[in-house]
Design a protein around this motif. Structure first.
Motif, PDB file in Angstrom:
ATOM      1  N   GLY A 259      -1.835  -7.507   6.733  1.00 26.81           N
ATOM      2  CA  GLY A 259      -0.584  -7.098   7.346  1.00 26.81           C
ATOM      3  C   GLY A 259       0.599  -7.558   6.520  1.00 26.81           C
ATOM      4  O   GLY A 259       0.601  -8.673   5.975  1.00 26.81           O
ATOM      5  N   GLY A 260       1.610  -6.725   6.405  1.00 27.30           N
ATOM      6  CA  GLY A 260       2.784  -7.090   5.622  1.00 27.30           C
ATOM      7  C   GLY A 260       4.065  -6.550   6.239  1.00 27.30           C
ATOM      8  O   GLY A 260       4.068  -5.508   6.903  1.00 27.30           O
ATOM      9  N   TRP A 261       5.164  -7.286   6.036  1.00 25.30           N
ATOM     10  CA  TRP A 261       6.468  -6.876   6.556  1.00 25.30           C
ATOM     11  C   TRP A 261       6.967  -5.610   5.848  1.00 25.30           C
ATOM     12  O   TRP A 261       6.759  -5.431   4.656  1.00 25.30           O
ATOM     13  CB  TRP A 261       7.487  -7.982   6.333  1.00 25.30           C
ATOM     14  N   LEU A 262       7.669  -4.778   6.628  1.00 25.84           N
ATOM     15  CA  LEU A 262       8.381  -3.620   6.088  1.00 25.84           C
ATOM     16  C   LEU A 262       9.873  -3.774   6.384  1.00 25.84           C
ATOM     17  O   LEU A 262      10.280  -4.644   7.160  1.00 25.84           O
ATOM     18  CB  LEU A 262       7.860  -2.316   6.689  1.00 25.84           C
ATOM     19  N   GLU A 263      10.681  -2.909   5.790  1.00 28.06           N
ATOM     20  CA  GLU A 263      12.131  -3.027   5.886  1.00 28.06           C
ATOM     21  C   GLU A 263      12.649  -2.971   7.322  1.00 28.06           C
ATOM     22  O   GLU A 263      13.653  -3.611   7.667  1.00 28.06           O
ATOM     23  CB  GLU A 263      12.785  -1.910   5.066  1.00 28.06           C
ATOM     24  N   ASP A 264      11.992  -2.202   8.184  1.00 26.45           N
ATOM     25  CA  ASP A 264      12.466  -2.047   9.560  1.00 26.45           C
ATOM     26  C   ASP A 264      12.046  -3.199  10.470  1.00 26.45           C
ATOM     27  O   ASP A 264      12.348  -3.179  11.673  1.00 26.45           O
ATOM     28  CB  ASP A 264      11.984  -0.716  10.142  1.00 26.45           C
ATOM     29  N   GLY A 265      11.354  -4.215   9.925  1.00 26.38           N
ATOM     30  CA  GLY A 265      10.909  -5.350  10.738  1.00 26.38           C
ATOM     31  C   GLY A 265       9.537  -5.161  11.337  1.00 26.38           C
ATOM     32  O   GLY A 265       9.045  -6.038  12.060  1.00 26.38           O
ATOM     33  N   SER A 266       8.891  -4.039  11.045  1.00 26.93           N
ATOM     34  CA  SER A 266       7.524  -3.836  11.533  1.00 26.93           C
ATOM     35  C   SER A 266       6.540  -4.480  10.559  1.00 26.93           C
ATOM     36  O   SER A 266       6.877  -4.809   9.422  1.00 26.93           O
ATOM     37  CB  SER A 266       7.212  -2.342  11.680  1.00 26.93           C
ATOM     38  N   VAL A 267       5.309  -4.660  11.025  1.00 19.54           N
ATOM     39  CA  VAL A 267       4.220  -5.177  10.185  1.00 19.54           C
ATOM     40  C   VAL A 267       3.098  -4.146  10.230  1.00 19.54           C
ATOM     41  O   VAL A 267       2.635  -3.761  11.301  1.00 19.54           O
ATOM     42  CB  VAL A 267       3.732  -6.547  10.682  1.00 19.54           C
ATOM     43  N   ARG A 268       2.672  -3.699   9.045  1.00 24.15           N
ATOM     44  CA  ARG A 268       1.646  -2.662   8.960  1.00 24.15           C
ATOM     45  C   ARG A 268       0.694  -2.961   7.810  1.00 24.15           C
ATOM     46  O   ARG A 268       0.962  -3.814   6.968  1.00 24.15           O
ATOM     47  CB  ARG A 268       2.288  -1.279   8.755  1.00 24.15           C
ATOM     48  N   PHE A 269      -0.427  -2.219   7.782  1.00 25.26           N
ATOM     49  CA  PHE A 269      -1.315  -2.284   6.614  1.00 25.26           C
ATOM     50  C   PHE A 269      -2.027  -0.940   6.466  1.00 25.26           C
ATOM     51  O   PHE A 269      -2.384  -0.293   7.450  1.00 25.26           O
ATOM     52  CB  PHE A 269      -2.305  -3.450   6.703  1.00 25.26           C
ATOM     53  N   PRO A 270      -2.227  -0.501   5.194  1.00 23.28           N
ATOM     54  CA  PRO A 270      -2.827   0.814   4.919  1.00 23.28           C
ATOM     55  C   PRO A 270      -4.313   0.700   4.556  1.00 23.28           C
ATOM     56  O   PRO A 270      -4.698  -0.129   3.738  1.00 23.28           O
ATOM     57  CB  PRO A 270      -2.020   1.290   3.700  1.00 23.28           C
ATOM     58  N   ILE A 271      -5.130   1.552   5.148  1.00 30.94           N
ATOM     59  CA  ILE A 271      -6.567   1.525   4.900  1.00 30.94           C
ATOM     60  C   ILE A 271      -7.042   2.901   4.439  1.00 30.94           C
ATOM     61  O   ILE A 271      -6.847   3.897   5.135  1.00 30.94           O
ATOM     62  CB  ILE A 271      -7.345   1.130   6.177  1.00 30.94           C
ATOM     63  N   ILE A 272      -7.648   2.952   3.259  1.00 26.69           N
ATOM     64  CA  ILE A 272      -8.284   4.167   2.763  1.00 26.69           C
ATOM     65  C   ILE A 272      -9.772   4.149   3.087  1.00 26.69           C
ATOM     66  O   ILE A 272     -10.342   5.141   3.530  1.00 26.69           O
ATOM     67  CB  ILE A 272      -8.092   4.305   1.233  1.00 26.69           C
ATOM     68  N   ASN A 273     -10.413   2.993   2.865  1.00 26.40           N
ATOM     69  CA  ASN A 273     -11.854   2.851   3.096  1.00 26.40           C
ATOM     70  C   ASN A 273     -12.104   1.835   4.208  1.00 26.40           C
ATOM     71  O   ASN A 273     -12.150   0.619   3.943  1.00 26.40           O
ATOM     72  CB  ASN A 273     -12.548   2.398   1.801  1.00 26.40           C
ATOM     73  N   PRO A 274     -12.254   2.279   5.451  1.00 26.62           N
ATOM     74  CA  PRO A 274     -12.533   1.345   6.550  1.00 26.62           C
ATOM     75  C   PRO A 274     -13.793   0.545   6.262  1.00 26.62           C
ATOM     76  O   PRO A 274     -14.774   1.071   5.734  1.00 26.62           O
ATOM     77  CB  PRO A 274     -12.739   2.279   7.753  1.00 26.62           C
ATOM     78  N   ARG A 275     -13.763  -0.742   6.563  1.00 28.04           N
ATOM     79  CA  ARG A 275     -14.889  -1.614   6.259  1.00 28.04           C
ATOM     80  C   ARG A 275     -14.904  -2.810   7.207  1.00 28.04           C
ATOM     81  O   ARG A 275     -13.928  -3.069   7.903  1.00 28.04           O
ATOM     82  CB  ARG A 275     -14.814  -2.089   4.814  1.00 28.04           C
ATOM     83  N   GLU A 276     -16.028  -3.501   7.199  1.00 25.86           N
ATOM     84  CA  GLU A 276     -16.188  -4.674   8.052  1.00 25.86           C
ATOM     85  C   GLU A 276     -15.170  -5.738   7.663  1.00 25.86           C
ATOM     86  O   GLU A 276     -14.754  -5.833   6.506  1.00 25.86           O
ATOM     87  CB  GLU A 276     -17.602  -5.220   7.882  1.00 25.86           C
ATOM     88  N   HIS A 277     -14.750  -6.522   8.631  1.00 34.51           N
ATOM     89  CA  HIS A 277     -13.745  -7.575   8.435  1.00 34.51           C
ATOM     90  C   HIS A 277     -12.394  -6.988   8.008  1.00 34.51           C
ATOM     91  O   HIS A 277     -11.661  -7.588   7.225  1.00 34.51           O
ATOM     92  CB  HIS A 277     -14.215  -8.602   7.386  1.00 34.51           C
ATOM     93  N   CYS A 278     -12.099  -5.799   8.511  1.00 41.48           N
ATOM     94  CA  CYS A 278     -10.818  -5.176   8.171  1.00 41.48           C
ATOM     95  C   CYS A 278     -10.209  -4.589   9.439  1.00 41.48           C
ATOM     96  O   CYS A 278      -9.840  -3.419   9.494  1.00 41.48           O
ATOM     97  CB  CYS A 278     -11.015  -4.099   7.114  1.00 41.48           C
ATOM     98  N   GLY A 279     -10.171  -5.416  10.469  1.00 38.66           N
ATOM     99  CA  GLY A 279      -9.535  -5.000  11.709  1.00 38.66           C
ATOM    100  C   GLY A 279     -10.388  -4.153  12.618  1.00 38.66           C
ATOM    101  O   GLY A 279      -9.913  -3.666  13.643  1.00 38.66           O
ATOM    102  N   GLY A 280     -11.647  -3.937  12.251  1.00 36.98           N
ATOM    103  CA  GLY A 280     -12.522  -3.126  13.093  1.00 36.98           C
ATOM    104  C   GLY A 280     -12.081  -1.684  13.201  1.00 36.98           C
ATOM    105  O   GLY A 280     -12.325  -1.021  14.209  1.00 36.98           O
ATOM    106  N   ILE A 281     -11.452  -1.185  12.148  1.00 36.28           N
ATOM    107  CA  ILE A 281     -10.895   0.165  12.182  1.00 36.28           C
ATOM    108  C   ILE A 281     -11.917   1.148  11.632  1.00 36.28           C
ATOM    109  O   ILE A 281     -12.489   0.949  10.561  1.00 36.28           O
ATOM    110  CB  ILE A 281      -9.589   0.223  11.368  1.00 36.28           C
ATOM    111  N   ALA A 282     -12.141   2.233  12.376  1.00 39.90           N
ATOM    112  CA  ALA A 282     -13.192   3.178  12.003  1.00 39.90           C
ATOM    113  C   ALA A 282     -12.708   4.289  11.085  1.00 39.90           C
ATOM    114  O   ALA A 282     -13.504   4.929  10.396  1.00 39.90           O
ATOM    115  CB  ALA A 282     -13.792   3.800  13.261  1.00 39.90           C
TER     116      ALA A 282
END
Length: 337
Positions: free
Chosen positions: A291-314
């Motif tokens: 997770g990383g800060w963006l200019e608007d104060g939000s925190v996001r992260f980009p995933i191309i290849n979902p994988r284990e130990h990466c937020g459980g994102i499918a």
């Protein structure tokens, strides 16, 4: 996807293909001077690049003008003329005009070349040959390749008027999405329960997998609330962005928002906008679990290849932690340079 949704998609596909070849304003009238652009009825390009919208004459009438007009999104009561030529001199109009020129690859070529494409250039254009009572035209669609993303106010869900939504997208290096752009994003996998403004003042949301928390047993598809009051009603926004000239990179650390800003500045950059991280995710394959800060104060992260130990994102995507307190020292920084 269930059968009804598939039928809906198929119906739209065939109707769009059929509409694609109806160029004449008068469909019973055969074109005499202009060639129908059967191969290049839709031209795709990315922001910042150039595109050529084809329009070719069979032969020249003795006296004529050719007028290029942007049809959609339309300005109410205003004809959005891009360029007019009489075969000898050209005149450009409006905000698109300075970037417009005729290609003139040969004597009968009146194709339009648009340079340094912007997000707002997406839409349909008409090439019209004006020759007294024998006027005729063809229509070409310019599609800016990009990505649609839902966007919320820092204050929470459903806080944007139409004009707030338009401004919020612009601040994130984006523009309000059109219905066509949202539809394309839905076919590519966008599934979102919150309703958001579109560029025509309507409100919709795309659903691939119907579920109780997302409209109950309604079918999958683009669910629309239709036109809404632009100043009295509040929703989220669906923003659209494309490629950008710079790129996004990540700085590791446990930083608060101010520390993240300083870290980016030390590297000659600034905190990335939401549209920029979506652009880098889509076009530069940005893939990171942190997770990383963006200019608007939000925190996001980009995933191309979902994988284990990466937020459980499918599925691939840009994931959000919302707008945490800016004093929290838990995240890295996504910078744009």
């Amino acid at each position: 996807m269930n059968f009804i949704a598939l039928l809906l998609t198929s119906t739209c596909f065939f109707s769009c293909i059929s509409a694609k070849y109806h160029y004449n304003q008068d469909k019973d009238k055969e074109l005499k001077y202009l060639l129908e652009p059967l191969v290049f009825a839709e031209v795709s390009a990315r922001r910042g690049h150039a595109a050529i919208l084809p329009c070719v004459m069979r032969f020249k009438p003795s006296h004529y003008r050719v007028k290029w007009t942007k049809l959609e999104p339309s300005s109410r009561g205003v004809e959005n003329i891009v360029l007019i030529t009489n075969g000898h001199a050209d005149k450009q109009y409006g905000s698109v005009g300075p970037r417009a020129a005729l290609q003139r690859a040969h004597d009968l070529d009146v194709s339009l070349r648009l340079s340094d494409l912007e997000l707002e250039d997406d839409g349909s254009y008409r090439c019209e040959l004006i020759n007294g009572i024998e006027d005729e035209s063809v229509i070409i669609t310019l599609r800016i390749e990009g990505v649609v993303f839902p966007y919320q106010s820092q204050k929470g869900r459903y806080r944007f008027t139409f004009f707030d939504a338009k401004e919020a997208c612009a601040e994130q290096d984006a523009t309000l999405a059109t219905y066509k752009q949202l539809y394309r994003a839905w076919t590519e996998g966008l599934d979102w329960c919150n309703a958001g403004w579109l560029s025509d003042g309507t409100v919709s949301y795309p659903v691939l997998h119907p579920r109780p928390a997302c409209g109950g047993d309604l079918l999958s598809g683009i669910r629309s609330y239709g036109p809404r009051h632009k100043t009295r009603e509040n929703y989220d926004a669906f923003c659209f962005t494309s490629t950008s000239k710079g790129s996004v990179f990540f700085i590791e650390g446990q930083l608060n928002f101010a520390e993240a800003e300083r870290a980016c500045r030390r590297d000659g950059a600034g905190l990335a906008k939401t549209g920029q991280i979506y652009s880098s995710w889509r076009f530069q394959q940005l893939d990171r679990c942190d997770g990383g800060w963006l200019e608007d104060g939000s925190v996001r992260f980009p995933i191309i290849n979902p994988r284990e130990h990466c937020g459980g994102i499918a599925e691939p995507g840009v994931r959000s932690f919302g707008f945490p307190s800016k004093s929290m020292r838990l995240y890295g920084a996504y910078c744009y340079r």
